[in-house]
Motif scaffolding. Structure first.
Motif, PDB file in Angstrom:
ATOM      1  N   HIS A  51       0.864  -1.187   0.000  1.00 12.06           N
ATOM      2  CA  HIS A  51       0.000   0.000   0.000  1.00 12.06           C
ATOM      3  C   HIS A  51       0.896   1.231   0.000  1.00 12.06           C
ATOM      4  CE1 HIS A  51      -2.776   3.070   1.588  1.00 12.06           C
ATOM      5  NE2 HIS A  51      -3.751   2.298   1.139  1.00 12.06           N
ATOM      6  N   PRO A  52       0.460   2.327  -0.613  1.00 11.72           N
ATOM      7  CA  PRO A  52       1.291   3.536  -0.636  1.00 11.72           C
ATOM      8  C   PRO A  52       1.714   4.021   0.747  1.00 11.72           C
ATOM      9  CG  PRO A  52      -0.485   3.749  -2.216  1.00 11.72           C
ATOM     10  CD  PRO A  52      -0.746   2.476  -1.463  1.00 11.72           C
ATOM     11  N   ALA A  53       0.901   3.748   1.789  1.00 10.78           N
ATOM     12  CA  ALA A  53       1.276   4.159   3.140  1.00 10.78           C
ATOM     13  C   ALA A  53       2.534   3.425   3.592  1.00 10.78           C
ATOM     14  CB  ALA A  53       0.131   3.898   4.114  1.00 10.78           C
ATOM     15  N   GLY A  54       2.658   2.175   3.217  1.00  7.24           N
ATOM     16  CA  GLY A  54       3.851   1.406   3.536  1.00  7.24           C
ATOM     17  C   GLY A  54       4.022   1.046   4.992  1.00  7.24           C
ATOM     18  N   THR A  55       2.955   1.180   5.786  1.00  4.77           N
ATOM     19  CA  THR A  55       3.047   0.923   7.220  1.00  4.77           C
ATOM     20  C   THR A  55       1.939  -0.026   7.657  1.00  4.77           C
ATOM     21  OG1 THR A  55       1.684   2.884   7.686  1.00  4.77           O
ATOM     22  CG2 THR A  55       4.072   3.171   7.731  1.00  4.77           C
TER      23      THR A  55
END
Length: 225
Positions: A51-55
């Motif tokens: 996911h673009p959030a990466g967290t």
């Protein structure tokens, strides 16, 4: 239309909350676990690319891929909760529930992260400049201690999703930072009471097998960093 939930669980992270939520609701899910990578114990590249959030946390729910704890909670509670673990606007403790539901990640976690990062950087608190993160975290803890002196749960007399969100920085989060809960006896009693919930124990054992939850005021120092 709701699909099958896949929980992408980064071990020893906030994604334990999503496993716990699904266990409380008794809804089926698939668990895909990922180990942190040395030397800094960050999520592996394959996790950060989900996911673009990466967290953490990240879930797949049918065709959607979703990040952020509160967004995931809203998705799961709306589609699968059937009114469970939430308080309605006409409930006398609705404002308490709503505040802690959002303050857990909107206030507590950012200030906790600030305290943690200052510890990891080895920056002494010599009083020469305001320690904003510490001050904000202390205010959150004082408010939580007061609330739990009046009620058994953060939203009043009923266990809710807000309790699941509040729990992480007070328990597993303390594997990343030295934080004593001695000044907060109501919080410690709360951790031990809620930590005995069967759904929590199941979630922890499935997500992080063998990791004993940190439910005392001063657990042994077991840093993952």
């Amino acid at each position: 239309m709701a699909g099958k939930i896949i929980i992408h669980h980064l071990r020893i992270s906030q994604s334990e909350r999503i496993i716990w939520l699904c266990e409380e609701l008794n809804i089926p899910y698939e668990l895909k676990s990922y180990n942190r990578q040395p030397p800094f114990m960050l999520a592996p590249q394959e996790y950060r690319e989900l996911h673009p959030a990466g967290t953490a946390p990240i879930i797949e729910d049918g065709p959607i891929i979703l990040a952020e704890s509160n967004a995931i909670f809203e998705d799961i509670l709306t589609k699968y909760g059937k009114g469970r673990l939430v308080l309605q606007p006409d409930h006398p403790n609705y404002a308490d529930y709503l505040f802690w539901l959002h303050h857990a990640n909107g206030g507590m976690m950012p200030s906790f992260m600030g305290v943690m990062m200052k510890q990891l950087a080895g920056q002494p608190d010599d009083g020469s400049r305001p320690n904003v993160s510490q001050e904000r975290f202390d205010r959150s803890m004082a408010a939580l201690e007061q609330q739990l002196g009046k009620f058994p749960y953060v939203g009043g007399d009923q266990f809710t999703a807000a309790d699941i969100l509040v729990f992480f920085p007070l328990t597993t989060g303390r594997m990343f930072a030295e934080l004593s809960l001695d000044p907060y006896p109501n919080v410690v009693s709360y951790l031990q009471r809620v930590g005995n919930r069967e759904a929590y124990r199941r979630a922890m054992e499935k997500g992080d097998p063998g990791l004993e939850p940190l439910l005392s005021a001063n657990p042994p120092r077991r840093s993952v960093l």
